[in-house]
Design an enzyme around this catalytic site. Structure first.
Site, PDB file in Angstrom:
ATOM      1  N   THR A  72      -8.644 -19.025-103.653  1.00  9.99           N
ATOM      2  CA  THR A  72      -7.627 -18.257-102.944  1.00  9.99           C
ATOM      3  C   THR A  72      -6.948 -17.229-103.458  1.00  9.99           C
ATOM      4  O   THR A  72      -6.932 -15.978-102.948  1.00  9.99           O
ATOM      5  CB  THR A  72      -6.581 -19.404-102.264  1.00  9.99           C
ATOM      6  OG1 THR A  72      -7.088 -20.546-101.721  1.00  9.99           O
ATOM      7  CG2 THR A  72      -5.607 -18.627-101.459  1.00  9.99           C
ATOM      8  N   ASN A 151     -18.430 -23.110 -96.568  1.00  8.84           N
ATOM      9  CA  ASN A 151     -18.002 -24.382 -96.973  1.00  8.84           C
ATOM     10  C   ASN A 151     -18.224 -25.641 -95.878  1.00  8.84           C
ATOM     11  O   ASN A 151     -18.277 -26.713 -96.417  1.00  8.84           O
ATOM     12  CB  ASN A 151     -16.557 -24.120 -97.455  1.00  8.84           C
ATOM     13  CG  ASN A 151     -15.607 -23.504 -96.511  1.00  8.84           C
ATOM     14  OD1 ASN A 151     -16.066 -22.310 -95.933  1.00  8.84           O
ATOM     15  ND2 ASN A 151     -14.820 -24.100 -96.045  1.00  8.84           N
ATOM     16  N   HIS A 201     -12.592 -25.765-109.720  1.00  4.94           N
ATOM     17  CA  HIS A 201     -12.492 -27.147-109.063  1.00  4.94           C
ATOM     18  C   HIS A 201     -13.559 -27.553-108.102  1.00  4.94           C
ATOM     19  O   HIS A 201     -13.862 -28.866-107.801  1.00  4.94           O
ATOM     20  CB  HIS A 201     -11.324 -27.570-108.609  1.00  4.94           C
ATOM     21  CG  HIS A 201     -10.730 -27.255-107.243  1.00  4.94           C
ATOM     22  ND1 HIS A 201     -11.309 -28.166-105.986  1.00  4.94           N
ATOM     23  CD2 HIS A 201     -10.411 -26.008-106.739  1.00  4.94           C
ATOM     24  CE1 HIS A 201     -10.746 -27.154-104.959  1.00  4.94           C
ATOM     25  NE2 HIS A 201     -10.271 -26.035-105.482  1.00  4.94           N
ATOM     26  N   CYS A 325      -9.236 -27.704 -95.910  1.00  2.66           N
ATOM     27  CA  CYS A 325      -7.754 -27.277 -95.622  1.00  2.66           C
ATOM     28  C   CYS A 325      -7.735 -27.399 -94.266  1.00  2.66           C
ATOM     29  O   CYS A 325      -6.415 -27.097 -93.667  1.00  2.66           O
ATOM     30  CB  CYS A 325      -7.658 -25.635 -95.799  1.00  2.66           C
ATOM     31  SG  CYS A 325      -8.255 -25.384 -97.613  1.00  2.66           S
TER      32      CYS A 325
HETATM   33  N1  PLP Z   1     -13.211 -19.969-100.337  1.00  2.00           N
HETATM   34  C1  PLP Z   1     -14.036 -21.029-100.059  1.00  2.00           C
HETATM   35  C2  PLP Z   1     -15.374 -20.812 -99.498  1.00  2.00           C
HETATM   36  C3  PLP Z   1     -13.655 -22.439-100.422  1.00  2.00           C
HETATM   37  O1  PLP Z   1     -14.570 -23.492 -99.710  1.00  2.00           O
HETATM   38  C4  PLP Z   1     -12.558 -22.759-100.915  1.00  2.00           C
HETATM   39  C5  PLP Z   1     -11.897 -24.292-101.009  1.00  2.00           C
HETATM   40  O2  PLP Z   1     -12.195 -24.965-100.245  1.00  2.00           O
HETATM   41  C6  PLP Z   1     -11.658 -21.594-101.130  1.00  2.00           C
HETATM   42  C7  PLP Z   1     -12.033 -20.204-100.929  1.00  2.00           C
HETATM   43  C8  PLP Z   1     -10.390 -21.805-101.829  1.00  2.00           C
HETATM   44  O3  PLP Z   1     -10.383 -22.030-103.089  1.00  2.00           O
HETATM   45  P1  PLP Z   1      -9.248 -22.950-103.891  1.00  2.00           P
HETATM   46  O4  PLP Z   1      -9.326 -24.498-103.416  1.00  2.00           O
HETATM   47  O5  PLP Z   1      -9.354 -22.648-105.368  1.00  2.00           O
HETATM   48  O6  PLP Z   1      -7.993 -22.027-103.662  1.00  2.00           O
END
Ligand code: PLP
Length: 387
Positions: A72, A151, A201, A325
């Site tokens: 993020t 995702n 992660h 999320c």
């Molecule tokens: N971008 C994508 C495509 C993701 O799948 C995710 C997390 O699910 C993120 C960004 C965010 O990553 P983080 O959990 O390290 O903030």
């Protein structure tokens, strides 16, 4: 009951080798890397080794990697960093409607501050057409941001073609590669981007650490102000154990990635094909071939994703209805809606993501349990009766 974890896209368990590599940096080598005495410098040296490992995984140079706190943060840094660069001419950005919220919400933030954003259409598989990217470019365009793979439904985007278009137009290109780094091969030179987001992660590293690849020469404003860490690009005391773990995870991914993809692809296909065969009124979401080796996303009509997820959980199986999320939201997935799916079908979607410790027995367990769950839920559902 043996737990079956099939939500590797939400997060991966930290690899035991990664935990082992991290542990000394909580205790013996706990020094602050900015300190000049030996235990600080030992930590600093280890960070630089981790940087090389992360860079090697994507074919970058170590000085092109900036450690952040997450995927993020990397997305925010890339997009706001370009948007607020002083001498950049223009206020127009191009992205897709199926991006993660880390990108979409950043774009919305910029729109509230006078920027304009084009959200490209996607086809029924979630693919962006590079021709549409070309058409969307104006004299004011400063950044194109398209994710490497989605995702939720695993569709892999034509990044190299978009990269070529961006390069020809002289526009910065950012990719959110959070779901692909460590899972499919990536070479930043071949894909032709200027900025690329990673999250540890998602590749068996720890939570709370990520990286942004910033191609040499890319102009980018920093938004974490304070100390001189990361050569002034991102202030704050280093998350030493996290970064060391990230480095080890990157090293392991480089060694194991292709074998892992080869092992997972037939398991993925078995799960997809058998679910479509065994459960009536189902469809696959995402591209049938251009998809991540570990992603299964299906819509099951006349049942709700949440009900299926909760019933699966009672049987010890962890799956998801979409992005991690979004699990607290009752809105249908913005990704599936963008592919033209009706809200009813989007509500009935289920995502399984496979990983390092997924076995064929676990896939068989899902195939045994899910048709039963669906039959039970459908028997209670007014949706099927009215069909
Ligand atoms: N971008 C994508 C495509 C993701 O799948 C995710 C997390 O699910 C993120 C960004 C965010 O990553 P983080 O959990 O390290 O903030």
């Amino acid at each position: 009951m043996k737990k079956v974890y099939l939500d590797y896209a939400a997060t991966t368990p930290t690899h035991p080798e990664v935990v082992k590599a991290m542990l000394p940096y909580f205790t013996e080598a706990f020094g602050n890397p900015s300190s000049i005495y030996s235990c600080g410098q030992q930590a600093k040296g280890a960070i630089e080794e981790a940087r090389v490992k992360v860079a090697d995984l994507i074919g970058a140079r170590d000085e092109e990697i900036v450690f952040t706190s997450s995927g993020t943060e990397s997305d925010n840094f890339a997009i706001k960093g370009v948007a607020f660069t002083k001498d950049i001419k223009g206020n127009h950005l191009i992205t897709s409607p199926i991006e993660h919220d880390a990108v979409l919400e950043t774009c919305k933030f910029l729109e509230r501050r006078g920027f304009s954003v084009t959200y490209l259409p996607v086809d029924k598989y979630g693919l962006v057409d590079p021709g549409d990217v070309k058409k969307a470019i104006t004299t004011k365009t400063i950044l194109i941001s398209v994710m490497h793979a989605n995702n939720e439904m695993g569709t892999v985007e034509p990044i190299a073609e978009i990269g070529k278009i961006a390069k020809e137009a002289g526009i910065y290109f950012h990719i959110d590669a959070v779901q692909t780094v460590g899972h499919i091969p990536i070479s930043v030179d071949e894909l032709g981007m200027d900025l690329l987001s990673i999250s540890a992660h998602k590749l068996y590293g720890p939570k709370g650490v990520g990286a942004l690849f910033i191609k040499k020469g890319t102009k980018l404003v920093s938004f974490m102000h304070g100390g001189e860490q990361e050569r002034g690009r991102r202030a704050s005391t280093y998350n030493v154990p996290g970064i060391i773990g990230f480095g080890r995870a990157a090293e392991l991914a480089r060694q194991e990635m292709s074998e892992e993809a080869e092992r997972l692809t037939p398991l993925r296909d078995k799960l997809i094909n058998s679910l479509l065969e065994r459960i009536e009124y189902t469809r696959l979401n995402g591209h049938p071939q251009q998809r991540l080796p570990n992603n299964v996303n299906i819509s099951i009509d006349f049942v709700e994703g949440e009900s299926m997820c909760l019933s699966l959980d009672l049987e010890g199986i962890c799956a998801s209805t979409g992005s991690a999320c979004a699990t607290s939201s009752l809105e249908p997935s913005h990704v599936l809606l963008a592919t033209g799916l009706s809200p009813e079908r989007a509500y009935g979607s289920l995502r399984f993501t496979l990983g390092k410790w997924t076995t064929e027995e676990e896939i068989d367990q899902v195939l045994e349990v899910l048709p039963r769950i669906v039959a039970k839920l459908r028997a209670m559902s007014p949706l099927l009766k009215n069909h």
